[in-house]
Design a protein around this motif. Structure first.
Motif, PDB file in Angstrom:
ATOM      1  N   PHE A  61       0.808  -1.201   0.000  1.00 51.81           N
ATOM      2  CA  PHE A  61       0.000   0.000   0.000  1.00 51.81           C
ATOM      3  C   PHE A  61       0.854   1.268   0.000  1.00 51.81           C
ATOM      4  CE2 PHE A  61      -3.073  -3.043   1.652  1.00 51.81           C
ATOM      5  CZ  PHE A  61      -4.185  -2.729   0.908  1.00 51.81           C
ATOM      6  N   SER A  62       1.963   1.275   0.744  1.00 51.76           N
ATOM      7  CA  SER A  62       2.764   2.489   0.846  1.00 51.76           C
ATOM      8  C   SER A  62       3.607   2.687  -0.409  1.00 51.76           C
ATOM      9  CB  SER A  62       3.675   2.433   2.078  1.00 51.76           C
ATOM     10  OG  SER A  62       4.700   1.482   1.873  1.00 51.76           O
ATOM     11  N   GLU A  63       3.990   3.935  -0.654  1.00 50.50           N
ATOM     12  CA  GLU A  63       4.831   4.263  -1.805  1.00 50.50           C
ATOM     13  C   GLU A  63       6.165   3.526  -1.732  1.00 50.50           C
ATOM     14  OE1 GLU A  63       5.951   5.921  -5.391  1.00 50.50           O
ATOM     15  OE2 GLU A  63       3.992   6.008  -4.445  1.00 50.50           O
ATOM     16  N   ASN A  64       6.768   3.462  -0.546  1.00 44.10           N
ATOM     17  CA  ASN A  64       8.051   2.764  -0.394  1.00 44.10           C
ATOM     18  C   ASN A  64       7.920   1.267  -0.678  1.00 44.10           C
ATOM     19  OD1 ASN A  64       9.518   5.040   0.194  1.00 44.10           O
ATOM     20  ND2 ASN A  64       9.353   4.804   2.420  1.00 44.10           N
ATOM     21  N   ALA A  65       6.819   0.664  -0.263  1.00 43.87           N
ATOM     22  CA  ALA A  65       6.616  -0.763  -0.518  1.00 43.87           C
ATOM     23  C   ALA A  65       6.451  -1.024  -2.010  1.00 43.87           C
ATOM     24  CB  ALA A  65       5.395  -1.266   0.243  1.00 43.87           C
TER      25      ALA A  65
END
Length: 83
Positions: A61-65
């Motif tokens: 879900f996160s941008e880094n992931a």
């Protein structure tokens, strides 16, 4: 990068199954399936499978992931080298 359709679908399925489990315990199932031993068994298998897939599959879900997923994909394809 965008969240994949698979991530969204698995998350929605997980939410539906969890809501159905809660409602079933209170006597008001969301997914009306025929009463009886076989129907109940099939419903339980579907619920367990949906929970297992949603839990097991990588849901970024996160941008880094999502960036990490893209980097891993590129590493696996051999388009970039490990640092």
């Amino acid at each position: 990068m965008k969240i994949t359709k698979g991530t969204i679908i698995r998350t929605i399925m997980l939410i539906i199954v969890l809501i159905n489990l809660i409602l079933k315990q209170t006597g008001r199932p969301l997914l009306e399936i025929q009463e009886g031993t076989v129907a109940s068994f099939i419903e339980t298998i579907i619920e367990i499978a949906a929970i297992a897939v949603a839990w097991w599959k990588n849901n970024s879900f996160s941008e880094n992931a999502r960036k990490a997923d893209e980097y891993l994909r590129q590493l696996n394809e051999g388009t970039i080298e490990e640092k």
